[in-house]
Design a protein around this motif. Structure first.
Motif: not given
Ligand code: TXA
Ligand code: MG
Length: 323
Positions: A62-69
């Motif tokens: 979920q963290f990966r989906l919410l953030t970019r780079n």
């Protein structure tokens, strides 16, 4: 009858706002995909619309989906401290609506270390945007009863998870630019974080120019409905004696102090196991002092180490001094 996790999840999925426990303080949650629900959080709290919310997750994906780079350090910190009282600010992905981040291109994310919060987010299968569950400017609730006092009747439900184990809000660290910056001290200390982020900077307080490093830094915070006075240990007795002579309802809280009993003293909690226990109960004592009608509350400060940094930060703001 108290709300169950499955009932809370249904209310949230239908676009409701529900308060839930975390190990730091109670949060007021809404799902990100409902702009109406997110706007209701701001309305219910009376929160300034330029102050973004923290997004709570139950998994690294979920963290990966919410953030970019997100930098590698973000994943190292998440693996080490999550679930736990550490919030990471990174550049946001398109999945995060501007209503949640108050228009910023960054998002604050954390995985709370509380079985009820984690069960709720897992049940929802989606992250939960949530600020602390208090009216804006007030102390954060650390027990079910505090939330009822703050927001009862204005939210769709409140989950009970007992007393929060940390009792002060999470550490917030900004990883969206270099060097990384500590925006809010919490129980994960700057010293500990430097083991992972050697160039960590501690963000200065509000500059005269008015440009705050974190939107939350420029608003008033954590204040109970009485005057709060910070007391260094060496000033404790003198301060108690001085205010003991005045025509005000007096309260006193300390980690370990001798009680100076005066006729106007209506509330006193002066013995705690240690600094962490004292910090855990700070907001609870604020709420209790209010109930007793305290007008002036003397609060012993803690030394500037470990949880003491976060405690001193909250106490300074509660007492109204910005310096
Ligand atoms: O322990 C906690 O963090 C609790 C529990 C419920 O998780 N939450 C909490 O939320 O204290 P709140 O809204 O009271 O504080 C969030 C802080 C605010 O100071 C806000 O300005 C800052 O985090 N913040 C949120 N998003 C940000 C962003 N994108 N950039 C910088 N600061 C951000
Ligand atoms: Mg708050």
């Amino acid at each position: 009858m108290k709300l169950r996790v499955s009932e809370a999840a249904k209310l949230l999925q239908a676009g409701g706002v529900v308060a839930f426990p975390t190990e730091t303080v109670y949060g007021l949650g809404a799902v990100l995909r409902s702009p109406r629900a997110v706007r209701r959080i701001f309305a219910v709290k009376g929160r300034p619309s330029d102050n973004p919310l923290i997004v709570h997750v139950s998994s690294l994906s979920q963290f990966r989906l919410l953030t970019r780079n997100a930098p590698a350090s973000a994943f190292r910190l998440a693996r080490k401290f999550w679930p736990g009282p550490l919030t990471l600010v990174c550049r946001k992905s398109r999945k995060v609506p501007g209503t949640v981040t108050a228009g910023l291109n960054t998002v604050a994310v954390r995985m709370p270390n509380h079985p009820v919060a984690l069960a709720l987010i897992r049940k929802l299968k989606e992250p939960l945007a949530a600020p602390s569950a208090n009216r804006s400017g007030r102390p954060s609730p650390t027990r079910y009863g505090h939330v009822v006092r703050e927001l009862g009747g204005r939210v769709d439900g409140i989950l009970d998870g007992g007393a929060s184990k940390v009792g002060l809000e999470s550490t917030v660290v900004d990883l969206s630019s270099r060097p990384p910056r500590l925006l809010r001290p919490g129980s994960v200390s700057a010293e500990t974080l430097r083991g992972y982020l050697p160039d960590l900077e501690v963000a200065g307080r509000l500059k005269k120019s008015g440009a705050a490093p974190s939107p939350g830094m420029k608003h008033r915070h954590y204040r109970p409905d009485c005057r709060v006075l910070e007391a260094a240990p060496e000033n404790w007795e003198a301060l108690c004696a001085r205010w003991g002579k005045k025509a005000v309802k007096l309260g006193a809280i300390a980690c370990r102090r001798r009680l100076v009993r005066t006729p106007n003293l209506v509330f006193a909690k002066i013995s705690h196991k240690n600094g962490a226990d004292y910090a855990r109960k700070l907001y609870h004592h604020f709420y209790e002092a209010e109930k007793k009608g305290v007008q002036v509350l003397i609060v012993e400060t803690l030394p500037a180490r470990g949880i003491g940094h976060a405690f001193r930060d909250r106490l300074r703001r509660a007492s109204g001094s910005r310096g």
